[in-house]
Motif scaffolding. Sequence first.
Motif, PDB file in Angstrom:
ATOM      1  N   TRP A   6       0.794  -1.219   0.000  1.00  0.00           N
ATOM      2  CA  TRP A   6       0.000   0.000   0.000  1.00  0.00           C
ATOM      3  C   TRP A   6       0.838   1.286   0.000  1.00  0.00           C
ATOM      4  O   TRP A   6       0.314   2.354  -0.327  1.00  0.00           O
ATOM      5  CB  TRP A   6      -0.933   0.012   1.203  1.00  0.00           C
ATOM      6  CG  TRP A   6      -2.195  -0.777   0.973  1.00  0.00           C
ATOM      7  CD1 TRP A   6      -2.414  -2.090   1.263  1.00  0.00           C
ATOM      8  CD2 TRP A   6      -3.409  -0.304   0.387  1.00  0.00           C
ATOM      9  NE1 TRP A   6      -3.684  -2.461   0.904  1.00  0.00           N
ATOM     10  CE2 TRP A   6      -4.321  -1.379   0.360  1.00  0.00           C
ATOM     11  CE3 TRP A   6      -3.825   0.938  -0.128  1.00  0.00           C
ATOM     12  CZ2 TRP A   6      -5.614  -1.261  -0.150  1.00  0.00           C
ATOM     13  CZ3 TRP A   6      -5.119   1.052  -0.629  1.00  0.00           C
ATOM     14  CH2 TRP A   6      -5.987  -0.029  -0.652  1.00  0.00           C
ATOM     15  N   ALA A  66      -8.633  -4.065   2.456  1.00  0.00           N
ATOM     16  CA  ALA A  66      -8.341  -4.696   1.166  1.00  0.00           C
ATOM     17  C   ALA A  66      -6.899  -5.177   1.135  1.00  0.00           C
ATOM     18  O   ALA A  66      -6.015  -4.565   1.731  1.00  0.00           O
ATOM     19  CB  ALA A  66      -8.584  -3.718   0.031  1.00  0.00           C
ATOM     20  N   ARG A  68      -4.834  -5.446  -1.566  1.00  0.00           N
ATOM     21  CA  ARG A  68      -3.968  -4.663  -2.454  1.00  0.00           C
ATOM     22  C   ARG A  68      -4.709  -3.431  -2.941  1.00  0.00           C
ATOM     23  O   ARG A  68      -5.942  -3.431  -3.010  1.00  0.00           O
ATOM     24  CB  ARG A  68      -3.551  -5.497  -3.662  1.00  0.00           C
ATOM     25  CG  ARG A  68      -2.833  -6.786  -3.339  1.00  0.00           C
ATOM     26  CD  ARG A  68      -2.595  -7.584  -4.626  1.00  0.00           C
ATOM     27  NE  ARG A  68      -3.848  -7.863  -5.310  1.00  0.00           N
ATOM     28  CZ  ARG A  68      -3.931  -8.304  -6.562  1.00  0.00           C
ATOM     29  NH1 ARG A  68      -2.835  -8.479  -7.274  1.00  0.00           N
ATOM     30  NH2 ARG A  68      -5.112  -8.553  -7.125  1.00  0.00           N
ATOM     31  N   PRO A  69      -3.990  -2.369  -3.325  1.00  0.00           N
ATOM     32  CA  PRO A  69      -4.655  -1.194  -3.895  1.00  0.00           C
ATOM     33  C   PRO A  69      -5.477  -1.538  -5.131  1.00  0.00           C
ATOM     34  O   PRO A  69      -6.546  -0.957  -5.348  1.00  0.00           O
ATOM     35  CB  PRO A  69      -3.483  -0.262  -4.233  1.00  0.00           C
ATOM     36  CG  PRO A  69      -2.379  -0.689  -3.352  1.00  0.00           C
ATOM     37  CD  PRO A  69      -2.537  -2.164  -3.179  1.00  0.00           C
ATOM     38  N   GLU A  70      -5.001  -2.485  -5.925  1.00  0.00           N
ATOM     39  CA  GLU A  70      -5.707  -2.865  -7.151  1.00  0.00           C
ATOM     40  C   GLU A  70      -7.097  -3.405  -6.865  1.00  0.00           C
ATOM     41  O   GLU A  70      -8.008  -3.296  -7.699  1.00  0.00           O
ATOM     42  CB  GLU A  70      -4.905  -3.924  -7.922  1.00  0.00           C
ATOM     43  CG  GLU A  70      -3.505  -3.469  -8.328  1.00  0.00           C
ATOM     44  CD  GLU A  70      -2.444  -3.899  -7.328  1.00  0.00           C
ATOM     45  OE1 GLU A  70      -1.510  -4.605  -7.729  1.00  0.00           O
ATOM     46  OE2 GLU A  70      -2.577  -3.540  -6.134  1.00  0.00           O
ATOM     47  N   ASP A  71      -7.270  -3.983  -5.667  1.00  0.00           N
ATOM     48  CA  ASP A  71      -8.566  -4.551  -5.318  1.00  0.00           C
ATOM     49  C   ASP A  71      -9.641  -3.486  -5.123  1.00  0.00           C
ATOM     50  O   ASP A  71     -10.843  -3.793  -5.135  1.00  0.00           O
ATOM     51  CB  ASP A  71      -8.454  -5.387  -4.034  1.00  0.00           C
ATOM     52  CG  ASP A  71      -7.549  -6.597  -4.211  1.00  0.00           C
ATOM     53  OD1 ASP A  71      -7.373  -7.027  -5.369  1.00  0.00           O
ATOM     54  OD2 ASP A  71      -7.035  -7.112  -3.195  1.00  0.00           O
ATOM     55  N   THR A  72      -9.211  -2.253  -4.913  1.00  0.00           N
ATOM     56  CA  THR A  72     -10.174  -1.163  -4.717  1.00  0.00           C
ATOM     57  C   THR A  72     -10.126  -0.139  -5.853  1.00  0.00           C
ATOM     58  O   THR A  72     -10.652   0.957  -5.726  1.00  0.00           O
ATOM     59  CB  THR A  72      -9.889  -0.451  -3.387  1.00  0.00           C
ATOM     60  OG1 THR A  72      -8.538   0.014  -3.363  1.00  0.00           O
ATOM     61  CG2 THR A  72     -10.121  -1.382  -2.212  1.00  0.00           C
ATOM     62  N   GLY A  73      -9.469  -0.505  -6.953  1.00  0.00           N
ATOM     63  CA  GLY A  73      -9.440   0.374  -8.118  1.00  0.00           C
ATOM     64  C   GLY A  73      -8.276   1.326  -8.199  1.00  0.00           C
ATOM     65  O   GLY A  73      -8.189   2.131  -9.130  1.00  0.00           O
TER      66      GLY A  73
END
Length: 319
Positions: A6, A66, A68-73
Amino acid sequence: MLLTRWFAASERGTYWGLWNISTNLGGFLSPLIVGYMAKHFGWQWGMMAPGAFGLAAGLVLLFALADRPEDTGFPAVEAVKTPTTDSQKPKSAVSALGDSMKEVVTSWRTWLLAITYFFVYLIRQGCTSWLIFYLLEAKGAADTAAAAVTVSGLELGGLLGGTLSGVLSDHAIKAAKSDPKVGLVGRRVQIVMAYTALCIGVLLVLKSVPVGAASLQWLVIAALGFTIYGPQMLIGLCGAELISPKSVGASQGILGLISYMGAAGAGIPLSHMQVRYGWNGYFTAMIGACVMSLVLLLPLANAKSYVQSEREGRQGKQQ
């Protein structure tokens, strides 16, 4: 492991340090909270209340945090692209775990950090377990309660030292990022070495503090906590940054295992030194642990992070 996903290297130390203050806050507040609950509601609540709070906090994180950051866009932080082919198949959990363990146990840098962690935890546990007895026997503490109050400075000093070490390492990394020859993990290691050298000085000061000077003793012990908890915090972060993101969990496991062996070393082995050689033997062992830490860290003083190494490898192939 989540913090490495993160936050970027230039800010990760600050957030890792903020997360790490839980150790000090817990050590400082737990006796107060548990004591209050036990006194007013019975000893059962003294045990259940901390557990209930931890369970509630864990449930919140389980559903709200979450991976990873990718999991939240959001975009990935310090993403490292690796070449892939159509023939590659997803690995099983067992195979992935084996790969992670192999990466960690074959990393000599990780082992240097792990052995350093052994000595850092020996010093930390040597302070938390023995300073009360030292104050009672050698520094004129009136009773155990008075000695415990004086030793409370260890956790408060550690809170400040751990947090500041992360901030300082982030500033060192930001100052060095323009120079590709500078190892970013090495910058954090240099902060650890500075703290460890200061720890030697504070141990010598503690030994010479006048008998009965409780306020001065508290300040010196707070300074000791400052110098101990900085390395404790940063070594874990260095271990996380030296290897690939998929292996961070394995790295922290190895570091944790060896560190608690060091904490165990503050029991019977250190008590043997104290019984046989007195408090001079105790301080010699503690300072010796600091010196060993400095020696082990020297080869890592310019160590590069996994992200740095991967980027340099890709640039080399492109040229």
